[in-house]
Design a protein around this motif. Sequence first.
Motif, PDB file in Angstrom:
ATOM      1  N   GLY A 183     -24.912 -21.697  62.871  1.00 50.05           N
ATOM      2  CA  GLY A 183     -24.944 -22.927  61.083  1.00 50.05           C
ATOM      3  C   GLY A 183     -23.935 -23.273  60.600  1.00 50.05           C
TER       4      GLY A 183
ATOM      5  N   GLY B 205     -28.223 -18.859  63.987  1.00 47.09           N
ATOM      6  CA  GLY B 205     -26.914 -18.432  62.767  1.00 47.09           C
ATOM      7  C   GLY B 205     -26.107 -17.315  63.739  1.00 47.09           C
TER       8      GLY B 205
ATOM      9  N   ASP C 103     -23.595 -20.409  58.224  1.00 45.63           N
ATOM     10  CA  ASP C 103     -23.649 -19.044  58.207  1.00 45.63           C
ATOM     11  C   ASP C 103     -22.505 -18.281  57.365  1.00 45.63           C
ATOM     12  OD1 ASP C 103     -24.809 -19.366  60.198  1.00 45.63           O
ATOM     13  OD2 ASP C 103     -23.865 -20.063  60.943  1.00 45.63           O
TER      14      ASP C 103
END
Length: 730
Positions: free
Chosen positions: A378, A349, A381
């Motif tokens: 990700g 992330g 995020d």
Amino acid sequence: MADFQDTALQDTTDAPSTDNPLRAEATQILRRLVGNDAAQFHPGQFEAIEALVAGGRRALVVQRTGWGKSAVYFVASLLLRARGAGPTLIVSPLLALMRDQVAAAERAGVRAAAINSANQLEWDEVSGQLAADAVDVLLVSPERLNNPRFRDEQLPELVRRSGLLVVDEAHCISDWGHDFRPDYRRIRDLIGQLPESVPVLATTATANSRVVHDIEEQLAGRADAGDGGGPAGQGVLTIRGPLARESLRLGVLRLPSPRARLGWLLTHLAELPGSGIIYTLTVSAAEDTARLLREAGHAVLAYTGRTDPADREQAEAALKENRVKALVATSALGMGFDKPDLGFVVHLGAPSSPVAYYQQVGRAGRGTPNADVLLLPGTEDREIWEYFATASMPDEAVALAVLRELPAPGTVLSAAALETRVNLRRSPLELLLKVLSVDGAVRRVGGGWEGTGMPWTYDGERYGRIARARVAEQNAMLDYENTAGCRMEFLARELDDPAAAPCGRCDNCAGAWYPQAVAEEATRSADASLHRAGVELEPRAMWPSGMDRLGIAVKGKIAAGEALSAGRALARLTDLGWGGRLREIFSATAPDAPLDAATLQACVQVLAQWGWTERPVAVVSVPSRSRPQLVESLARGLSGIGRLPYLGALAPVNGGPTGGPGGNSAFRLAGVWDRFAVPDGGAAWFAQHPGPVLLVDDLADSRWTLTVAGRALRTAGATAVLPFALALKA
């Protein structure tokens, strides 16, 4: 210290000039500090030292991590001490940073001491050393500057005697800095108290042009940084070097899901060079990832804001000594952590800005020619960025409410007492008090806080600008992920580095250097870990203090006969696995609807693994104003599958619960106190069927709704109440 080591390793062709006695003296001190008779200064190091020692100037040094900023202020401190100056005062933001700096200084023969929240038993000893002039360098946290005892008893004498003021990690001064801390804004006032002859040094590795200008203004002590800042009206000297890190090999690998990212780690962690850091965006992600990696045989430890301070120190030592492959950490492990041979940094992330990302990856490759840096972004995020985005922004109405309770000097209230008067949780309340204190509206004193009587106006325009800047930073982070250009050049340009240029090493410059395949077995293990359902829901043990002010006569420990038992939830909203599905369910735009079959089955798994000592005799739900279908379907589903009678929802009484999410414990409790009644016939049922009750809710945040609902059930005859929530907020 890595800064010293890097200095000692630089090219030695720049011999000390015999025509400059100060340079010759400084070079000898440097060599003694680093233990290398051939060490020379990097370009800019001596220039900063000379400005401080010979010119008494105010200087800002913006250089990459590992360049040798600490060498500047340690050499300058010893030079000034040799000329009769008092001790250097270093404002340093993190305990880990202080520990490293004190240890490095002592190894180098610099008499250093620290005053911070972790060594209160040593404060009197340090004060004695200062009085005996036996300290060359004193490190303090910015929060100490507002500690009443330190501020009133020790700081005035330190200001009077100080030979040099150093502001480390100076980007924290600025509203625009990626790690802004309100107490750092006091430094402008501290600089204003210093005699003009006392030099000031600010250092940072992560400042763009806007932050640099802000720091320059504060060092100068006036709006125009060029009009002051030292003797004879000299301006602030800014020494800024190239920020690109030649040792780092950057890359971004997009994988389709959390299980794929964890699967990649399981597959390739052992192949990463040396030891390093795996960053996550949330505490739960760090803890879950560390658990998964340990179960797979990897030597890792979690490191978060929830980690005990003693355990943090042990974890730092384990990484420095290469006893673990990695620390799985949140941003709690950031500025100041010093391991010169850190071999890699991996992000599960993305941080919310390129500057914050640069700061974190800068932990790697400080004393080695090569280090690998990989970002695994990700899809979740942005949701997580938004979740934390407004945490440090004061609310005008709440700020005015605080000031109404602290009208003028003489009214002193602790943060705990203010919680019963202002509906704000402790952490954001204390942050707001710091902001108001820096603005001059309140003052910390013995026993709490008091108003100053000075007028205060909410600066909505400033906070609006900051909020817009945060959004721009988030968009820039997405641009970093998607850029086809050099990644190091992108980060350097975000820091307004005029020397930004292609690195020739990153995945865009030289091709993907990292493996992209994920082992099928690793994916299965990650998937199983992510879909491991169930987290503990810890019951409240104590009533909030001061409830009598809100008309509720409770205090102290919650009586055993009224308390909840330990409970369970399917997952936290911030979790990598079930957290994603729960964030969808609890999204502000999601309609109220019955719970889907897969999520209900996961809840059943949690109950099956609970291990309670006595099976529940019934199910009761908490009434929901926003998601009645969701809660009822969950309660009825668990009732049907578990073959437990569903007695219905608790009945709202006295107008039902008031208030909403957020706020502090006192107001949250007041909003639900005596607002629930057991379903009709409930007391008779409990008399005929004694045993525990399963109490079902959708989202547990403060846990006061569950606590009061459980108390009503216990009072009606339930022998125990087992709380179950679909989600925990954090």
